[in-house]
Motif scaffolding. Structure first.
Motif, short mmCIF file in Angstrom:
data_model
loop_
_atom_site.label_atom_id
_atom_site.label_comp_id
_atom_site.label_asym_id
_atom_site.label_seq_id
_atom_site.Cartn_x
_atom_site.Cartn_y
_atom_site.Cartn_z
N THR A 48 0.82 -1.20 0.00
CA THR A 48 0.00 0.00 0.00
C THR A 48 0.86 1.26 0.00
O THR A 48 0.68 2.14 -0.83
N ALA A 49 1.79 1.33 0.96
CA ALA A 49 2.66 2.51 1.05
C ALA A 49 3.89 2.15 1.88
O ALA A 49 3.84 1.22 2.69
N THR A 58 8.63 8.75 0.36
CA THR A 58 7.46 7.89 0.50
C THR A 58 7.09 7.32 -0.86
O THR A 58 7.37 7.93 -1.90
N TYR A 59 6.45 6.16 -0.83
CA TYR A 59 6.09 5.45 -2.04
C TYR A 59 4.69 4.87 -1.85
O TYR A 59 4.34 4.43 -0.75
N TYR A 60 3.91 4.86 -2.94
CA TYR A 60 2.52 4.43 -2.84
C TYR A 60 2.15 3.49 -3.99
O TYR A 60 2.66 3.63 -5.11
N ASP A 62 -0.36 2.51 -6.87
CA ASP A 62 -1.13 3.39 -7.76
C ASP A 62 -2.58 3.54 -7.28
O ASP A 62 -3.19 4.61 -7.46
N LYS A 65 -2.54 6.30 -4.48
CA LYS A 65 -1.78 7.53 -4.69
C LYS A 65 -2.72 8.73 -4.77
O LYS A 65 -3.74 8.68 -5.47
N GLY A 66 -2.39 9.78 -4.04
CA GLY A 66 -3.21 10.98 -4.02
C GLY A 66 -4.31 10.95 -2.98
O GLY A 66 -4.93 11.99 -2.71
N THR A 69 -1.68 9.00 2.75
CA THR A 69 -0.40 9.60 3.10
C THR A 69 0.24 8.83 4.24
O THR A 69 -0.38 8.68 5.31
N ASP A 106 8.78 -3.02 -1.99
CA ASP A 106 7.32 -3.16 -1.98
C ASP A 106 6.90 -4.60 -1.71
O ASP A 106 5.71 -4.88 -1.60
#
Length: 124
Positions: A48-49, A58-60, A62, A65-66, A69, A106
């Motif tokens: 997820t993140a 930080t990485y999310y 898809d 994303k947006g 957080t 991930d």
């Protein structure tokens, strides 16, 4: 031994928000990369993140994303996941995980410590 304890899950209507927390106990000297994963019924656990040791990157996935957080407070040994604009497809058990071997990955298999999970249910 490290113990991770999640909290903050619950039932929310579509479009709502939740904030998950993950407290780390029995922590070692320096912070580790951390991640959030989720698992819906009948599906595999998915990334997820994630966040680097100092919180600088930080990485999310898809799919979030947006809307989601990830953040951390190393002084409190706590990881967070702020989830906004929730959708029914976000319904899952959410797990936090620690990556002491610094894979910065991930992939769930690269994480050595896991919490017990917290249920998030989003109604339509």
């Amino acid at each position: 031994q490290v113990q991770l304890v999640e909290s903050g899950g619950g039932l929310v209507q579509a479009g709502g928000s939740l904030r998950l927390s993950c407290a780390a106990f029995g922590r070692t000297r320096s912070p580790w990369p951390m991640g959030w994963f989720r698992q819906a019924p009948g599906k595999e656990r998915e990334f997820t993140a994630r966040i680097t040791r100092d919180g600088g990157r930080t990485y999310y996935a898809d799919s979030v994303k947006g809307r989601f957080t990830i953040s951390r407070d190393n002084a409190k040994n706590t990881l967070y996941l702020q989830m906004n604009s929730l959708k029914p497809e976000d319904t899952a058990v959410y797990y936090c995980a620690a990556d002491p071997q610094l894979h910065n990955s991930d992939y769930p298999g690269d994480y050595d410590y896991w919490g017990q999970g917290t249920q998030v249910t989003v109604s339509s």
